[in-house]
Design an enzyme around this catalytic site. Structure first.
Site, PDB file in Angstrom:
ATOM      1  N   PRO A 133       0.838  -1.295  -0.054  1.00 59.78           N
ATOM      2  CA  PRO A 133      -0.084   0.227   0.123  1.00 59.78           C
ATOM      3  C   PRO A 133       0.363   1.322  -0.258  1.00 59.78           C
ATOM      4  O   PRO A 133       0.664   2.195   0.525  1.00 59.78           O
ATOM      5  CB  PRO A 133      -0.548  -0.225   1.831  1.00 59.78           C
ATOM      6  CG  PRO A 133      -0.260  -1.347   2.177  1.00 59.78           C
ATOM      7  CD  PRO A 133       0.562  -2.191   1.313  1.00 59.78           C
ATOM      8  N   CYS A 134       1.234   1.291  -0.998  1.00 62.15           N
ATOM      9  CA  CYS A 134       2.442   2.912  -1.236  1.00 62.15           C
ATOM     10  C   CYS A 134       1.319   3.820  -1.732  1.00 62.15           C
ATOM     11  O   CYS A 134       2.066   5.397  -1.080  1.00 62.15           O
ATOM     12  CB  CYS A 134       2.971   2.455  -1.973  1.00 62.15           C
ATOM     13  SG  CYS A 134       2.443   2.494  -4.170  1.00 62.15           S
TER      14      CYS A 134
END
Length: 166
Positions: A133-134
């Protein structure tokens, strides 16, 4: 290369699996997609194969994520990157659902607050959107920055997660 197309509320995504797991999950309209697909193919040299179970799990998990009912993915992953990038992406997976960190917080979690720019660059090389989850990383000023899928998608994902926390 076996590419799987997945419809999401944010548009089509492309998934590529190796024998060991998901190597790529990106939005189909992303400008760097061709380069990323080439990098995956070069790194896995013909070991790309989508197992029906892996594809089914990914489809189900993405549907559940977008409905707000899934907070932790179990899709097997096979990210492609340097050891440093792999460490950066592992830290991303520790950012809690519905929370955001700054690049500085991420660098500090790695034990090197001075590595902010290197961490940001490694985040930009993440080829597995949403699951790694950047989108949960923001600028030190609290503003959205740096998401290959586009800042409107990043905002949507942050809002989705915030609205799903009960």
């Amino acid at each position: 290369m076996q590419e799987i197309m997945i419809d999401t509320p944010l548009g089509q995504m492309v998934a590529v699996f190796s024998e060991d797991g998901l190597c790529l999950l990106e939005f189909a309209d992303q400008t760097q997609l061709v380069r990323e697909l080439s990098a995956v193919h070069a790194a896995r040299k013909g070991r790309l194969h989508a197992k029906a179970d892996d594809v089914a799990i990914l489809h189900d998990e993405l549907a559940n994520y977008f409905s707000g009912s899934l907070k932790t993915f179990r899709t097997r992953l096979d990210p492609i990157g340097t050891l440093f990038q792999q460490r950066v992406w592992q830290i991303l997976r520790y950012i809690p659902y519905g929370k955001t960190w700054t690049y500085l917080q991420q660098a500090q979690a790695m034990g090197n607050a001075k590595a902010v720019r290197a961490v940001a660059a490694a985040n930009g090389q993440n080829k597995i959107s949403i699951i790694i989850p950047c989108h949960r990383v923001i600028g030190s000023n609290g503003k959205l920055t740096g998401y290959a899928g586009g800042l409107s998608r990043k905002q949507y994902l942050i809002d989705l997660e915030n609205s799903s926390i009960k």
